[in-house]
Scaffold this motif. Structure first.
Motif, PDB file in Angstrom:
ATOM      1  N   PHE A 111     -81.959 -49.851 -17.954  1.00 11.35           N
ATOM      2  CA  PHE A 111     -83.280 -49.690 -18.731  1.00 11.35           C
ATOM      3  C   PHE A 111     -84.606 -49.078 -17.635  1.00 11.35           C
ATOM      4  N   GLY A 112     -85.435 -48.619 -18.373  1.00 14.00           N
ATOM      5  CA  GLY A 112     -86.916 -48.327 -17.675  1.00 14.00           C
ATOM      6  C   GLY A 112     -87.650 -49.484 -17.586  1.00 14.00           C
ATOM      7  N   GLU A 113     -88.865 -49.340 -16.705  1.00 12.74           N
ATOM      8  CA  GLU A 113     -89.523 -50.637 -16.537  1.00 12.74           C
ATOM      9  C   GLU A 113     -90.041 -51.257 -17.542  1.00 12.74           C
ATOM     10  N   THR A 114     -90.590 -50.539 -18.652  1.00 12.10           N
ATOM     11  CA  THR A 114     -91.081 -51.069 -19.759  1.00 12.10           C
ATOM     12  C   THR A 114     -90.215 -51.959 -20.525  1.00 12.10           C
ATOM     13  N   GLU A 115     -88.926 -51.559 -20.894  1.00 13.68           N
ATOM     14  CA  GLU A 115     -88.034 -52.084 -21.457  1.00 13.68           C
ATOM     15  C   GLU A 115     -87.428 -53.450 -20.991  1.00 13.68           C
ATOM     16  N   ALA A 116     -87.343 -53.267 -19.548  1.00 12.08           N
ATOM     17  CA  ALA A 116     -87.002 -54.282 -18.751  1.00 12.08           C
ATOM     18  C   ALA A 116     -87.836 -55.543 -18.879  1.00 12.08           C
ATOM     19  N   LEU A 117     -89.368 -55.044 -18.793  1.00 16.30           N
ATOM     20  CA  LEU A 117     -90.100 -56.119 -18.827  1.00 16.30           C
ATOM     21  C   LEU A 117     -90.256 -56.980 -20.234  1.00 16.30           C
ATOM     22  N   TRP A 118     -90.185 -56.190 -21.250  1.00 20.65           N
ATOM     23  CA  TRP A 118     -89.866 -56.667 -22.599  1.00 20.65           C
ATOM     24  C   TRP A 118     -88.788 -57.587 -22.876  1.00 20.65           C
ATOM     25  N   LEU A 119     -87.637 -57.336 -22.111  1.00 14.87           N
ATOM     26  CA  LEU A 119     -86.685 -58.254 -22.108  1.00 14.87           C
ATOM     27  C   LEU A 119     -86.789 -59.687 -21.319  1.00 14.87           C
ATOM     28  N   ALA A 120     -87.628 -59.507 -20.303  1.00 15.47           N
ATOM     29  CA  ALA A 120     -87.854 -60.488 -19.677  1.00 15.47           C
ATOM     30  C   ALA A 120     -88.859 -61.210 -20.458  1.00 15.47           C
ATOM     31  N   THR A 121     -89.868 -60.888 -20.983  1.00 17.21           N
ATOM     32  CA  THR A 121     -90.903 -61.577 -21.946  1.00 17.21           C
ATOM     33  C   THR A 121     -90.083 -62.214 -23.005  1.00 17.21           C
ATOM     34  N   ILE A 122     -88.891 -61.896 -23.630  1.00 18.75           N
ATOM     35  CA  ILE A 122     -88.368 -62.470 -24.538  1.00 18.75           C
ATOM     36  C   ILE A 122     -87.467 -63.845 -23.932  1.00 18.75           C
ATOM     37  N   ALA A 123     -87.096 -63.609 -22.659  1.00 17.43           N
ATOM     38  CA  ALA A 123     -86.318 -64.608 -21.883  1.00 17.43           C
ATOM     39  C   ALA A 123     -87.374 -65.673 -21.567  1.00 17.43           C
ATOM     40  N   ALA A 124     -88.584 -65.450 -21.134  1.00 17.48           N
ATOM     41  CA  ALA A 124     -89.538 -66.544 -20.814  1.00 17.48           C
ATOM     42  C   ALA A 124     -89.970 -67.338 -22.244  1.00 17.48           C
ATOM     43  N   VAL A 125     -89.998 -66.790 -23.338  1.00 14.33           N
ATOM     44  CA  VAL A 125     -90.151 -67.407 -24.548  1.00 14.33           C
ATOM     45  C   VAL A 125     -88.867 -68.404 -24.633  1.00 14.33           C
ATOM     46  N   VAL A 126     -87.909 -68.047 -24.232  1.00 15.71           N
ATOM     47  CA  VAL A 126     -86.765 -68.988 -24.451  1.00 15.71           C
ATOM     48  C   VAL A 126     -86.603 -70.257 -23.676  1.00 15.71           C
ATOM     49  N   VAL A 127     -87.126 -69.720 -22.281  1.00 11.93           N
ATOM     50  CA  VAL A 127     -87.471 -70.912 -21.341  1.00 11.93           C
ATOM     51  C   VAL A 127     -88.553 -72.196 -21.864  1.00 11.93           C
ATOM     52  N   ILE A 128     -89.525 -71.644 -22.425  1.00 18.13           N
ATOM     53  CA  ILE A 128     -90.638 -72.484 -23.087  1.00 18.13           C
ATOM     54  C   ILE A 128     -90.144 -73.286 -23.867  1.00 18.13           C
ATOM     55  N   ALA A 129     -89.117 -72.685 -24.890  1.00 22.11           N
ATOM     56  CA  ALA A 129     -88.562 -73.627 -25.907  1.00 22.11           C
ATOM     57  C   ALA A 129     -87.663 -74.540 -25.394  1.00 22.11           C
ATOM     58  N   VAL A 130     -86.744 -74.332 -24.401  1.00 24.82           N
ATOM     59  CA  VAL A 130     -85.728 -75.148 -23.839  1.00 24.82           C
ATOM     60  C   VAL A 130     -86.302 -76.218 -23.190  1.00 24.82           C
ATOM     61  N   THR A 131     -87.480 -75.956 -22.496  1.00 28.46           N
ATOM     62  CA  THR A 131     -87.899 -77.086 -21.330  1.00 28.46           C
ATOM     63  C   THR A 131     -88.280 -78.341 -21.947  1.00 28.46           C
ATOM     64  N   PRO A 132     -88.939 -78.591 -23.145  1.00 28.70           N
ATOM     65  CA  PRO A 132     -89.291 -79.701 -23.612  1.00 28.70           C
ATOM     66  C   PRO A 132     -87.907 -80.513 -24.185  1.00 28.70           C
ATOM     67  N   LEU A 133     -87.202 -79.888 -24.572  1.00 34.77           N
ATOM     68  CA  LEU A 133     -85.890 -80.308 -25.086  1.00 34.77           C
ATOM     69  C   LEU A 133     -85.122 -81.026 -24.129  1.00 34.77           C
ATOM     70  N   ALA A 134     -85.011 -80.074 -23.221  1.00 36.46           N
ATOM     71  CA  ALA A 134     -84.200 -80.892 -21.995  1.00 36.46           C
ATOM     72  C   ALA A 134     -84.692 -82.067 -21.325  1.00 36.46           C
ATOM     73  N   GLY A 135     -86.093 -81.864 -21.172  1.00 32.50           N
ATOM     74  CA  GLY A 135     -87.047 -83.155 -20.722  1.00 32.50           C
ATOM     75  C   GLY A 135     -86.453 -84.339 -21.715  1.00 32.50           C
ATOM     76  N   MET A 136     -86.845 -84.094 -22.855  1.00 36.04           N
ATOM     77  CA  MET A 136     -86.608 -85.308 -23.721  1.00 36.04           C
ATOM     78  C   MET A 136     -85.053 -85.943 -23.754  1.00 36.04           C
TER      79      MET A 136
END
Length: 429
Positions: free
Chosen positions: A271-296
């Motif tokens: 991928f190019g730089e822009t596409e790779a960064l947008w994929l990483a953005t989606i991955a970051a959203v996933v982490v935010i969703a998973v984190t409190p669930l794992a903590g609980m």
């Protein structure tokens, strides 16, 4: 090992807890921004020639060597003089480092000296970040209700990932909106100026925080350690080792499984730089969703089973996920990035509370520095560089996944043999 925070007679204010939790947004924005802009910085500061990306990632690794040093210095301050003072000093230094980065001259202006200056400032940043995350986690643990420690401590991980999400989002937006000439000429400075402004605002907010109730308890009882490093090495060597193992898995899953991914996708030509960064953005959203669930979940069933389950996932899944991401298919790359992000987010969430629970209040920040931050320096800072080196030299796209799997296999026995640190649940909820 202490289930160790005593009864808190003066509860932490919600405002202080919120400031502590969400101030890690800025910490991780500032620190991970370098990695998300690695390909841009390799051109701006190192000339963009062959091997410049590897040199840029090497600079990230070298800066990480300063993290345990900073953690020890700020840990000493926090264990001797208070958590609040350590957190104020660390963010003040971070603000200065971000502003200095934003106004640096480039390779086109002063030649190779530009890269050297960038690396020196990254070392200052690494030093300041060393005192940030562990200080916040300790502060939250010490102010949280006993049965909610996992959830509340995990908020530091979630907020950190919001910072990383902000970093990758600002990076992607900057790269998308500007022409390559403008991006390399001046546009790269914008994300760093944003970071400096955010860090300065956090310093102002932290100045209103109250001191940790556990540190106040230590002062009242006269148990504040006069030599935190000696105290911790004498009494908590096993806790240091366990914290190191937990943080090793958390660091390699995060830094190879999430923040290295954009550079990987660009490096292998998927991928190019822009596409790779947008994929990483989606991955970051996933982490935010998973984190409190794992903590609980760790509050409900314990830290140990959750850590073991996540370590098994980290041993089995990453090689396949990197193979998918290297194929050039957007759908498969997204699947790989999301799965890796879910594993990393879970480990970071449970690891935050589990590492802090290895130590009593006396010397807790120093223990985290010697254990958790030391592991992050090795398995966080160097592994993106090692992963890129292996991919470049061998052409084996799954090499980064193999690195994660090796660390996961090594720590599973340690997790299995470790005692549970979560307090016993006396009643439902």
């Amino acid at each position: 090992m202490a289930d160790t925070v005593p009864h808190v007679t003066r509860p932490m204010s919600r405002g202080s807890m919120a400031i502590a939790a969400f101030s890690t947004v800025v910490e991780w924005y500032d620190f991970t921004l370098y990695l998300y802009l690695a390909t841009v910085l390799s051109r701006v500061f190192f000339g963009g020639g062959e091997g410049s990306l590897l040199v840029t990632l090497g600079g990230f690794a070298v800066a990480y060597l300063m993290r345990p040093i900073g953690a020890l210095v700020f840990g000493h301050i926090g264990d001797r003089l208070g958590r609040r003072r350590a957190l104020l000093l660390s963010v003040a230094l971070m603000t200065a480092a971000m502003l200095a980065t934003a106004i640096l001259p480039t390779y086109a202006q002063i030649g190779p000296a530009a890269g050297l200056l960038l690396l020196l400032i990254r070392c200052v940043m690494g030093f300041s970040v060393g005192g940030e995350y562990t200080g916040v986690v300790a502060y939250l643990l010490e102010g949280a209700p006993t049965h909610r420690r996992g959830l509340i401590a995990s908020s530091a991980s979630a907020a950190s990932e919001i910072g990383a999400l902000l970093a990758v989002g600002v990076s992607a937006l900057t790269v998308h909106l500007l022409s390559p000439v403008d991006l390399d000429g001046w546009g790269w400075r914008i994300p760093f100026l944003v970071g400096a402004a955010l860090a300065g605002s956090v310093w102002i907010a932290r100045s209103t925080m109250q001191e940790s109730p556990d540190f106040e308890r230590q002062k009242a009882e006269g148990t504040v350690p006069t030599r935190p490093i000696l105290h911790t090495l004498t009494h908590h060597r096993v806790g240091i080792a366990r914290a190191f193992a937990i943080s090793a898995l958390g660091s390699i899953t995060y830094y190879v499984g999430i923040t290295y991914v954009p550079a990987f996708l660009t490096s292998v030509g998927a991928f190019g730089e822009t596409e790779a960064l947008w994929l990483a953005t989606i991955a970051a959203v996933v982490v935010i969703a998973v984190t409190p669930l794992a903590g609980m979940l760790s509050d409900r069933i314990g830290r140990k089973p959750v850590l073991i389950g996540l370590a098994v996932c980290a041993a089995v899944l990453p090689m396949t996920m990197f193979a998918l991401m290297g194929e050039g298919s957007t759908a498969r790359a997204l699947l790989g990035a999301v799965v890796l992000a879910g594993v990393a987010g879970g480990v970071s969430a449970v690891g935050a509370v589990a590492t802090a629970e290895q130590f009593p209040g006396e010397g807790r920040l120093t223990g985290l520095a010697l254990g958790a931050t030391a592991a992050t320096a090795v398995f966080g800072g160097f592994t993106p560089w090692v992963a890129e080196l292996l991919v470049a030299r061998t052409g084996w796209d799954v090499a980064p996944g193999a690195l994660i799997a090796l660390v996961a296999l090594a720590v599973v026995p340690i997790f299995w043999l470790s005692p549970e640190t979560a307090p016993r649940r006396s009643s439902p909820g």
